[in-house]
Design a protein around this motif. Structure first.
Motif, mmCIF file in Angstrom:
data_model
loop_
_atom_site.group_PDB
_atom_site.id
_atom_site.type_symbol
_atom_site.label_atom_id
_atom_site.label_comp_id
_atom_site.label_asym_id
_atom_site.label_seq_id
_atom_site.Cartn_x
_atom_site.Cartn_y
_atom_site.Cartn_z
ATOM 1 N N GLU A 208 0.833 -1.204 0.000
ATOM 2 C CA GLU A 208 0.000 0.000 0.000
ATOM 3 C C GLU A 208 0.869 1.255 0.000
ATOM 4 O O GLU A 208 0.605 2.208 -0.746
ATOM 5 C CB GLU A 208 -0.902 -0.018 1.240
ATOM 6 C CG GLU A 208 -1.720 1.231 1.433
ATOM 7 C CD GLU A 208 -2.462 1.214 2.752
ATOM 8 O OE1 GLU A 208 -3.693 1.229 2.701
ATOM 9 O OE2 GLU A 208 -1.813 1.199 3.817
ATOM 10 N N LYS A 209 1.909 1.259 0.796
ATOM 11 C CA LYS A 209 2.811 2.419 0.862
ATOM 12 C C LYS A 209 3.618 2.567 -0.424
ATOM 13 O O LYS A 209 3.804 3.672 -0.919
ATOM 14 C CB LYS A 209 3.752 2.309 2.069
ATOM 15 C CG LYS A 209 3.040 2.286 3.393
ATOM 16 C CD LYS A 209 2.161 3.497 3.564
ATOM 17 C CE LYS A 209 1.392 3.415 4.861
ATOM 18 N NZ LYS A 209 0.289 4.345 4.930
ATOM 19 N N LYS B 293 1.408 3.802 -3.133
ATOM 20 C CA LYS B 293 0.741 5.070 -2.759
ATOM 21 C C LYS B 293 -0.774 4.938 -2.843
ATOM 22 O O LYS B 293 -1.453 5.755 -3.464
ATOM 23 C CB LYS B 293 1.259 6.208 -3.606
ATOM 24 C CG LYS B 293 2.725 6.484 -3.382
ATOM 25 C CD LYS B 293 3.212 7.661 -4.190
ATOM 26 C CE LYS B 293 4.617 7.998 -3.792
ATOM 27 N NZ LYS B 293 5.638 7.452 -4.588
ATOM 28 N N ARG B 294 -1.286 3.896 -2.203
ATOM 29 C CA ARG B 294 -2.727 3.657 -2.125
ATOM 30 C C ARG B 294 -3.174 3.884 -0.692
ATOM 31 O O ARG B 294 -2.352 4.019 0.218
ATOM 32 C CB ARG B 294 -3.073 2.223 -2.547
ATOM 33 C CG ARG B 294 -2.532 1.799 -3.892
ATOM 34 C CD ARG B 294 -3.432 2.294 -5.013
ATOM 35 N NE ARG B 294 -2.874 2.024 -6.318
ATOM 36 C CZ ARG B 294 -3.159 0.961 -7.051
ATOM 37 N NH1 ARG B 294 -3.966 0.039 -6.603
ATOM 38 N NH2 ARG B 294 -2.616 0.811 -8.241
ATOM 39 N N ASP B 295 -4.470 3.901 -0.482
ATOM 40 C CA ASP B 295 -5.008 4.073 0.860
ATOM 41 C C ASP B 295 -6.109 3.049 1.087
ATOM 42 O O ASP B 295 -7.237 3.240 0.647
ATOM 43 C CB ASP B 295 -5.548 5.501 1.034
ATOM 44 C CG ASP B 295 -5.958 5.785 2.456
ATOM 45 O OD1 ASP B 295 -5.423 5.145 3.374
ATOM 46 O OD2 ASP B 295 -6.829 6.648 2.655
#
Length: 84
Positions: free
Chosen positions: A21-22, A25-27
């Motif tokens: 995720e990091k 660059k997702r949330d």
């Protein structure tokens, strides 16, 4: 990565999902990270086996393989989402 138990798969899945995720660059939430991490571990393990390497026995190797698989999974899902 068959040498890990059920709890280890969950821990590795959470860590790998969070790292992916990091990196991408997702949330996402906790459950999505877990699912992405575990599916990524399966994908990464499959790809590593195709290359003739062994990814079992070490937590670090397990997390790296699962994270790479999760990043590939998120990338592919992003490509599919763009086309739809």
């Amino acid at each position: 990565m068959s040498g890990f138990g059920f709890i280890a798969w969950i821990v590795i899945g959470l860590i790998a999902g969070w790292l992916a995720e990091k990196i991408m660059k997702r949330d996402h939430g906790l459950w999505t990270n877990l699912i992405v991490g575990v599916v990524g571990a399966l994908l990464g393990g499959f790809l590593v086996n195709l290359l003739g390497m062994d990814a079992s026995g070490s937590w670090i190797v397990g997390i790296v393989v699962a994270t790479l698989g999760a990043v590939i999974l998120l990338f592919l899902l992003g490509m599919i989402k763009k086309r739809a």
